[in-house]
Scaffold this active site. Sequence first.
Site, short mmCIF file in Angstrom:
data_model
loop_
_atom_site.label_atom_id
_atom_site.label_comp_id
_atom_site.label_asym_id
_atom_site.label_seq_id
_atom_site.Cartn_x
_atom_site.Cartn_y
_atom_site.Cartn_z
CG MET A 58 -1.80 4.98 8.19
SD MET A 58 -1.23 5.53 9.81
CE MET A 58 0.28 6.36 9.37
CG HIS A 74 10.74 1.77 -1.28
ND1 HIS A 74 10.39 2.47 -0.16
CD2 HIS A 74 10.19 0.54 -1.15
CE1 HIS A 74 9.67 1.70 0.63
NE2 HIS A 74 9.53 0.52 0.04
NE ARG A 80 11.47 -3.15 7.01
CZ ARG A 80 11.27 -2.90 5.73
NH1 ARG A 80 11.62 -1.75 5.21
NH2 ARG A 80 10.74 -3.81 4.95
CD GLU A 127 7.73 -1.51 -5.92
OE1 GLU A 127 6.77 -1.89 -5.22
OE2 GLU A 127 8.91 -1.61 -5.58
CG ASN A 147 8.44 -8.95 -5.37
OD1 ASN A 147 9.35 -9.42 -4.70
ND2 ASN A 147 7.82 -7.83 -5.07
NE ARG A 168 11.12 -5.19 -4.74
CZ ARG A 168 10.75 -5.20 -3.47
NH1 ARG A 168 10.01 -6.18 -3.00
NH2 ARG A 168 11.11 -4.22 -2.68
P1 ADP Z 1 3.40 -2.67 0.63
O1 ADP Z 1 4.51 -1.81 1.12
O2 ADP Z 1 3.31 -3.99 1.34
O3 ADP Z 1 3.29 -2.76 -0.87
P2 ADP Z 1 1.15 -0.85 0.48
O4 ADP Z 1 1.87 0.11 -0.39
O5 ADP Z 1 -0.06 -1.52 -0.06
O6 ADP Z 1 2.09 -1.93 1.14
O7 ADP Z 1 0.73 -0.03 1.80
C1 ADP Z 1 0.13 -0.66 2.89
C2 ADP Z 1 -0.26 0.41 3.90
O8 ADP Z 1 -1.16 1.33 3.29
C3 ADP Z 1 -0.96 -0.16 5.11
O9 ADP Z 1 -0.45 0.42 6.29
C4 ADP Z 1 -2.41 0.32 4.91
O10 ADP Z 1 -3.05 0.53 6.13
C5 ADP Z 1 -2.18 1.63 4.22
N1 ADP Z 1 -3.42 2.11 3.59
C6 ADP Z 1 -4.12 1.58 2.58
N2 ADP Z 1 -5.25 2.31 2.35
C7 ADP Z 1 -5.24 3.31 3.25
C8 ADP Z 1 -6.12 4.40 3.54
N3 ADP Z 1 -7.25 4.59 2.86
N4 ADP Z 1 -5.78 5.24 4.54
C9 ADP Z 1 -4.65 5.06 5.25
N5 ADP Z 1 -3.79 4.06 5.03
C10 ADP Z 1 -4.08 3.20 4.05
#
Ligand code: ADP
Length: 372
Positions: free
Chosen positions: A254, A153, A213, A354, A3, A64
Amino acid sequence: MINSGSSSVKYQLIDLDGPVRLKAGKIERIGEPESGVHDHEAALKRVAEEVSRVPGEMRAVGHRVVHGGPSYTEPALIDDDVVKQIEAAVPLAPLHNPANLAGIEVTRRLWPEVPQVAVFDTAFHSTIPPAAHTYAIDDEVARRFGVRRYGFHGTSTAYVSRLAAEMVGKPATANVIVLHLGNGASASAISAGRCVDTSMGMTPLEGLVMGTRSGDIDPAVVFQLIRGGMSPEDVEEMLVHRSGLLGLCGDNDMRTVMERRASGDERATLAYDVYCHRLKKYIGAYCAVLGTVDVIAFTGGVGENSAQVRRRVLTGLEPMGVRLDPFRNVSCTGTRLVSTDESRVAVAVVATDEELEIARETFTVISRTNPE
Ligand code: ADP
């Protein structure tokens, strides 16, 4: 599988017989002087070194690729023509496709004997019917510029929807809503294994509120800003990199947004509310698109880990047959159902993979083109 992004290269070496992950890593900060990784060539040479330490033969490389343009409905064995098509889709994905291409170009030079396969984020959405993928603008202009909804996605959504359908005992027929909530976020509606609608559009900017975004906005906002003196590039940069949760409250993670909200922070509370409201609206829309829904599947960092977001967006949907089990929602982790046994619409949490999906797709393509 590789990727190759603009500033990082992620890779995994997977033995599909397990499946077993033999090696995984990420080379970051490409191009930054202090990282010592000048370009994609240097990054992929490091990957090649790492991979060469693992005994056994490498059968194929899966890449990817974010945007396949209108041509690709499935993964493709890479040759010069496929490279040209990915180049042709650069205007549609100026932030992603050039980095994906750099990865492909270097990898082909490093491993000339190994078949390489492009797995497109857009491919799974190629089944979306015209009524859902057409923007209601001048059709001649749309054709000339390739303007339509493509969706992204796709690899994750395909994997998660298949698993969710199996979890409710309807592998071939289920109607599924997949909510992929990571830094990028998208919602998709899948009927009997085929995607019928998705929230991301010509680019990954449309749809849900994301980490940085904006998701949906009135397109007239863009003209307003340009007339007010912002350049098109500045507007794009703002909508892609400084909007969403980050734009609303200054944090795109988040977890931080939720911590700030818990301590009474008003901006974080509004950001969370806007995020959840948009998500709920899309769930409702896709219930209407599908007619009946067998399972709503949550995936991605937020979808997999935040019981609070799941509860918030599903609360109020009881009349539509959704019954979240409060205990299951918070008590376990990993792939599982979190609805009650009586819930007409099941709710699933699915850990997306993925990389494994890309490896499997890659293997399917090379087995088809090179049967032994
Ligand atoms: P990417 O799209 O870069 O692969 P991820 O799928 O890992 O990212 O998602 C990242 C997001 O998931 C971040 O906003 C992170 O804060 C959120 N996140 C991870 N663990 C938690 C949790 N326990 N509660 C809320 N949000 C979470």
